[in-house]
Design an enzyme around this catalytic site. Structure first.
Site, short mmCIF file in Angstrom:
data_model
loop_
_atom_site.label_atom_id
_atom_site.label_comp_id
_atom_site.label_asym_id
_atom_site.label_seq_id
_atom_site.Cartn_x
_atom_site.Cartn_y
_atom_site.Cartn_z
N TYR A 1 15.55 31.07 6.73
CA TYR A 1 14.36 31.78 7.19
C TYR A 1 14.46 32.13 8.67
O TYR A 1 14.87 31.31 9.49
CB TYR A 1 13.12 30.91 6.99
CG TYR A 1 12.61 30.90 5.57
CD1 TYR A 1 12.18 32.06 4.94
CD2 TYR A 1 12.53 29.69 4.87
CE1 TYR A 1 11.69 32.03 3.64
CE2 TYR A 1 12.04 29.66 3.57
CZ TYR A 1 11.62 30.83 2.96
OH TYR A 1 11.14 30.80 1.68
N LYS B 1 0.84 -1.20 0.00
CA LYS B 1 0.00 0.00 0.00
C LYS B 1 0.88 1.25 0.00
O LYS B 1 2.09 1.17 0.28
CB LYS B 1 -0.91 -0.02 1.24
CG LYS B 1 -0.14 -0.05 2.57
CD LYS B 1 -1.06 -0.40 3.74
CE LYS B 1 -0.28 -0.38 5.04
NZ LYS B 1 -1.08 -0.87 6.17
#
Ligand SMILES: *Cc1c(COP(=O)(O)O)cnc(C)c1O
Length: 380
Positions: free
Chosen positions: A261, A41
Site C-alpha cells: 500500500y 483474564k
C-alpha cells in the site's frame, strides 16, 4: 505433543504448556510460603484460557483470577470444584445471582457492591464468598481507605464470607519507585483491621520485589506467560509463546517496483519478496513495518512496505536460493525475536502484543507429559 484446537493454517501460535507449568513452579518456589494464584483474564492473555487453566491446575494452582464474570463462566467446564475464581473487575449490577450460583468470588470494589452482595446473601439465607479490593493509591478499582476502615467496624462477616483482601500496585514493574512501599504501608493498615483474612498485593512485578510484598497470595499473569519482570534472573522464567506464519507467495521484482500500500517501499535493486499470511488483524502492529523483521532459521528477513490486514512482505533476497519456499513458515515471535523485542519495536508492552494477537491463529499446545500423550485422539 501438539494438540490442534482450530483448523486455520496461515499462522500458528504455539503455546508451550510445559514452560507455563515450569514458570508456575518457579514462581511458587520464589513466593513460598505465599501462594501463587494465576491471572487468566483476557483469554489467559490471548493464549487460550481453557488449556492454560487445565495445565496450571495440573501443576497445582488452585486460585484463578479473571476480570469479568463472563470469563469465569467460560472456565466452568474445566475448573475443579476445589479451585476458586476471583472476578477482579467486581460485581456488575444484576449479575449477583449468576455469580452466586456458580460459587465465584467477586472482588467487591465499592460499598454499593458490598450492599448488593449482602442483600443477596440475606435473601438466600446463606453466606456468600467475596474478596475485598482496596484502592491503596492507584485510583483504579476498590474501596477508598476510609470506606475500608468504616467497613471493618461493621459485621461484614455475618453475611459475607471474606476470603481475600487485595490491592494493586501502580509501579510494581519499577523496583526503584518509592510509591510501591507507600501503597503497601497503606494496605497493611487496612489489613490489620481484617485479622485472619488472606492478603494479596503482588502481581508478577511485585513477586520479584522484596518478600515483604508477597503477603499471603500473589496474582501472577505475565510472568507465567514467560515475560520476565525487571528483577528476574536470566533463565528464571521460560518463554511460552511462539508465533509462526506461512509464506503464501514469493516473487522477484525489478528495480523501481513498488511494494504494498502507498508504495512506501520501492525496490532500489532487484529483490526477492515473500508475502506472509499474517497482518495487523492478527496483532502485528502496522508500526512494526518500520524496524521489524521475520526470521527463518538464523536469517533475519526485514519487513518491507506497509503491513496489510492479512499479510505483510519480507525481503528474502539474502536467503540461499530455494531455502524458503511457498508454504514454509517464518518466525514472528520466538527465540530469534522475543515478545519483548517486538513490543519495544512498536512502542508498547508485551501484554498488549499478547492480548492483541487475535483469533485467526491456529493455537497449538505443546505438552510432553506422558499423561497427556496417552489421551489418544485429541493428540497427534
Ligand atoms: C492483570 C492483573 C494482575 C496480573 O498482572 P501481571 O502483571 O500480568 O502479573 C494482577 N492483579 C490485578 C488486579 C490485575 O488487574
Amino acid at each position: 505433543m501438539v494438540r490442534s484446537i482450530c483448523p486455520a493454517t496461515a499462522s500458528r501460535l504455539i503455546v508451550d504448556l510445559d514452560a507455563l507449568s515450569g514458570n508456575y513452579a518457579s514462581l511458587s518456589r520464589k513466593l513460598a510460603p505465599a501462594a501463587c494464584g494465576a491471572v487468566v483474564k483476557a483469554n489467559a492473555y490471548g493464549l487460550g484460557a481453557v488449556p492454560v487453566v487445565e495445565a496450571l491446575q495440573a501443576a497445582g494452582c488452585r486460585l484463578f483470577f479473571t476480570a469479568h464474570l463472563a470469563e469465569a463462566l467460560d472456565l466452568m467446564s474445566v475448573v475443579d470444584p476445589t479451585c476458586e475464581i476471583v472476578i477482579l473487575n467486581g460485581l456488575d449490577p444484576d449479575c449477583e445471582p449468576v455469580c452466586a450460583e456458580h460459587g465465584f468470588v467477586p472482588a467487591l470494589n465499592s460499598m454499593a457492591q458490598i450492599e448488593r452482595w449482602r442483600a443477596l446473601a440475606i435473601a438466600q439465607g446463606r453466606r456468600l464468598p467475596a474478596a475485598l479490593q482496596v484502592d491503596s493509591g492507584m485510583s483504579r478499582l476498590g474501596l477508598t481507605l476510609d470506606d475500608a476502615q468504616a467497613l471493618s467496624a461493621t459485621a461484614i462477616g455475618d453475611n459475607i464470607d471474606l476470603r481475600l483482601i487485595l490491592t494493586h500496585l501502580a509501579c510494581a514493574d519499577d523496583p526503584c519507585r518509592e510509591e510501591n512501599r507507600m501503597q503497601r504501608a497503606r494496605f497493611e493498615e487496612i489489613n490489620r483491621l481484617f485479622p485472619g483474612i488472606p492478603a494479596s498485593i503482588a502481581n508478577s512485578g511485585a513477586a520479584f520485589l522484596t518478600p515483604d510484598f508477597h503477603l499471603d497470595i500473589a496474582r501472577c499473569g505475565i510472568a507465567l506467560y514467560g515475560v520476565a519482570p525487571t528483577l528476574a534472573q536470566p533463565g528464571e522464567l521460560r518463554s511460552v509463546v511462539r508465533l509462526d506464519a506461512r509464506v503464501i507467495q514469493i516473487r522477484d521484482i525489478e528495480v523501481g517496483t513498488g511494494i504494498g500500500y502507498g508504495f512506501d517501499h520501492v525496490a532500489r535493486c532487484p529483490m526477492r519478496i515473500a508475502t506472509v499470511g499474517i497482518g495487523y488483524a492478527d496483532g502485528i502492529s502496522r508500526r512494526f513495518a518500520q524496524s521489524g523483521a521475520a526470521w527463518y532459521q538464523k536469517h533475519r528477513l526485514p519487513l518491507v512496505g506497509r503491513i496489510s490486514m492479512d499479510s505483510l512482505a519480507i525481503d528474502i533476497s539474502g536467503l540461499p536460493d530455494g531455502l524458503l519456499r511457498e508454504g514454509g513458515f517464518v518466525e514472528l515471535i520466538g527465540p530469534n525475536q522475543p515478545l519483548e523485542a517486538m513490543a519495544d519495536a512498536v512502542g508498547t508492552i508485551p501484554y498488549e502484543i499478547l492480548t492483541g494477537l487475535g483469533r485467526r491463529h491456529e493455537r497449538l499446545y505443546v505438552q510432553n507429559h506422558r499423561s497427556e500423550r496417552q489421551s489418544a485422539g485429541a493428540w497427534s
